[in-house]
Design an enzyme around this catalytic site. Sequence first.
Site, PDB file in Angstrom:
ATOM      1  NE  ARG A  75      -3.978   2.007   2.225  1.00  0.00           N
ATOM      2  CZ  ARG A  75      -4.295   2.780   3.272  1.00  0.00           C
ATOM      3  NH1 ARG A  75      -3.656   2.623   4.428  1.00  0.00           N
ATOM      4  NH2 ARG A  75      -5.225   3.705   3.156  1.00  0.00           N
TER       5      ARG A  75
ATOM      6  CG  HIS B 251      -1.343   5.422  -0.132  1.00  0.00           C
ATOM      7  ND1 HIS B 251      -1.941   5.733   1.074  1.00  0.00           N
ATOM      8  CD2 HIS B 251      -2.264   4.685  -0.812  1.00  0.00           C
ATOM      9  CE1 HIS B 251      -3.158   5.207   1.118  1.00  0.00           C
ATOM     10  NE2 HIS B 251      -3.375   4.551  -0.004  1.00  0.00           N
ATOM     11  CG  ASP B 252       6.285   7.029  -3.278  1.00  0.00           C
ATOM     12  OD1 ASP B 252       6.224   8.270  -3.128  1.00  0.00           O
ATOM     13  OD2 ASP B 252       7.310   6.454  -3.697  1.00  0.00           O
TER      14      ASP B 252
ATOM     15  CB  VAL C  79       1.227  11.710  -3.899  1.00  0.00           C
ATOM     16  CG1 VAL C  79       1.333  13.179  -3.521  1.00  0.00           C
ATOM     17  CG2 VAL C  79      -0.012  11.069  -3.276  1.00  0.00           C
TER      18      VAL C  79
ATOM     19  CG  ASP D 274       8.108  11.484  -5.493  1.00  0.00           C
ATOM     20  OD1 ASP D 274       7.432  10.828  -4.665  1.00  0.00           O
ATOM     21  OD2 ASP D 274       7.874  12.685  -5.748  1.00  0.00           O
TER      22      ASP D 274
ATOM     23  CB  SER E 116       6.858  12.339  -1.983  1.00  0.00           C
ATOM     24  OG  SER E 116       5.765  11.623  -2.521  1.00  0.00           O
TER      25      SER E 116
ATOM     26  CG  ASN F 125      -0.810   8.526   3.409  1.00  0.00           C
ATOM     27  OD1 ASN F 125      -1.195   7.498   2.860  1.00  0.00           O
ATOM     28  ND2 ASN F 125      -0.156   9.483   2.767  1.00  0.00           N
TER      29      ASN F 125
ATOM     30  N   PRO G  16      -7.633   7.867  -3.927  1.00  0.00           N
ATOM     31  CG  PRO G  16      -8.244   5.960  -5.124  1.00  0.00           C
ATOM     32  CD  PRO G  16      -7.079   6.870  -4.862  1.00  0.00           C
TER      33      PRO G  16
ATOM     34  CG  HIS H 187      -8.239  -3.562  -1.367  1.00  0.00           C
ATOM     35  ND1 HIS H 187      -9.242  -2.628  -1.433  1.00  0.00           N
ATOM     36  CD2 HIS H 187      -7.092  -2.859  -1.165  1.00  0.00           C
ATOM     37  CE1 HIS H 187      -8.717  -1.402  -1.286  1.00  0.00           C
ATOM     38  NE2 HIS H 187      -7.418  -1.528  -1.135  1.00  0.00           N
TER      39      HIS H 187
ATOM     40  CG  ASP I 184      -9.528 -12.560   1.119  1.00  0.00           C
ATOM     41  OD1 ASP I 184     -10.661 -13.054   1.330  1.00  0.00           O
ATOM     42  OD2 ASP I 184      -8.587 -13.217   0.636  1.00  0.00           O
TER      43      ASP I 184
ATOM     44  CB  THR J  71      -6.625 -16.248   2.560  1.00  0.00           C
ATOM     45  OG1 THR J  71      -7.129 -15.787   1.291  1.00  0.00           O
ATOM     46  CG2 THR J  71      -7.020 -17.692   2.791  1.00  0.00           C
TER      47      THR J  71
END
Length: 324
Positions: free
Chosen positions: A66, A70-71, A74, A78, A80, A98, A167, A197, A244, A247
């Site tokens: 994740r 998320h890097d 945005v 990089d 960030s 975050n 999102p 997910h 999930d 599992t």
Amino acid sequence: MASSCFCSKFAVLGALVLMVVLAGSTSAQLSGTFYSSSCPNLLTTVRSAVRTAINNERRMGASLLRLFFHDCFVNGCDGSILLDDTSSFTGEKGAAPNLNSARGFDVVDNIKSAVEGACPGVVSCADVLAVAARDSVAILGGPSWTVKLGRRDARTANQAAANSSIPPPTSNLNQLISSFQNVGLSTSEMVALSGAHTIGQARCTSFRTRIYNETNIDSSFARTRQSNCPSASGSGDNNLAPLDIQTPTAFENDYYKNLVNKRGLLHSDQQLFNGGSTDSLVQTYSTNPSTFNSDFVAAMIKMGDISPLTGSNGEIRKNCRKVN
Ligand code: HEM
Ligand SMILES: *[C@@H]1O[C@H](CO)[C@@H](O)[C@H](O)[C@H]1NC(C)=O
Ligand SMILES: *[C@@H]1O[C@H](CO)[C@@H](O)[C@H](O)[C@H]1NC(C)=O
């Protein structure tokens, strides 16, 4: 005459500048062999650190995957997201998607330390995260692939962009499609990447409305989730549930089987199978794990190509939490 000549010289110059800018923003310089002479042990070093972290806590594979998402969403992949806030700098860790949610930063520090021990000052934090995400998927039983490398680290972060580009779980299908389109990813790539997910956990606050107020949800599944997620907002907000239900530490196509059975945990998850344009792809992935695996891999590679810093842009951070 003279002025038209003047203009056309500017047009040529402008075109050249544009070409240079475009070349700098494509992923042409990323390559699977980028560190093969400068850091030949990079991949084994990262894999063993990721393995240790996942052995300590199985969820960590999900958390690292994740972080990479998320890097990349945005301002590109990089590093960030890894920058800490300071008194004079607001990073992305406190952005809405975050805050109280993104995790694994200590593990990234450990991986980076191991890499610095092997090859000091050579490998970016952005690349460390890309490799760690791949290794996490593979260690949890998913596919593996060659990670393109050569990204450099940002000297800045953008909290406002993190708020708006990642999102939220309240998104409807059109919003999901456009947030991926904004970074150059297609609807089918969005559906394939959402298969992430199949691992990891979400907080009650992320799915409360869905399990109490939505109708496109299996009722026994909703009851199961309600047992550890009180309806009153503010109580039990951070209680966890697996994305999930079968599992949560095995990477396979169960996510899509759940969607077909109205057992998506997030509102946004169930949007992918709710009578709309993505139903058929969800159905395909639910019955065809090898198609899911190959589409997931291709989409991960494409997500990893989002606006990397290359050449002399950015830097190779020594400590992933702060600029050099
Ligand atoms: C399609 C749009 C997406 C939305 C709306 C979304 C939203 C979320 C939310 C709300 C959570 C739970 C956070 C919490 O409650 O603390 C979550 C967890 C997670 N997401 Fe996504 N996500 C999306 C796509 C992705 C993608 C593309 C990836 C990776 C390729 C990904 C990987 C994960 C993982 C692995 C977790 C579990 C993390 C952990 O257990 O620490 N997600 N996501
Ligand atoms: C991002 O969202 C958080 C939480 O909603 C908010 O506190 C913060 O001010 C936002 N940051 C920016 C720069 O808009
Ligand atoms: C469910 O909907 C009702 C009516 O709109 C609202 O009052 C309530 O707060 C909602 N509950 C949750 C958990 O979202």
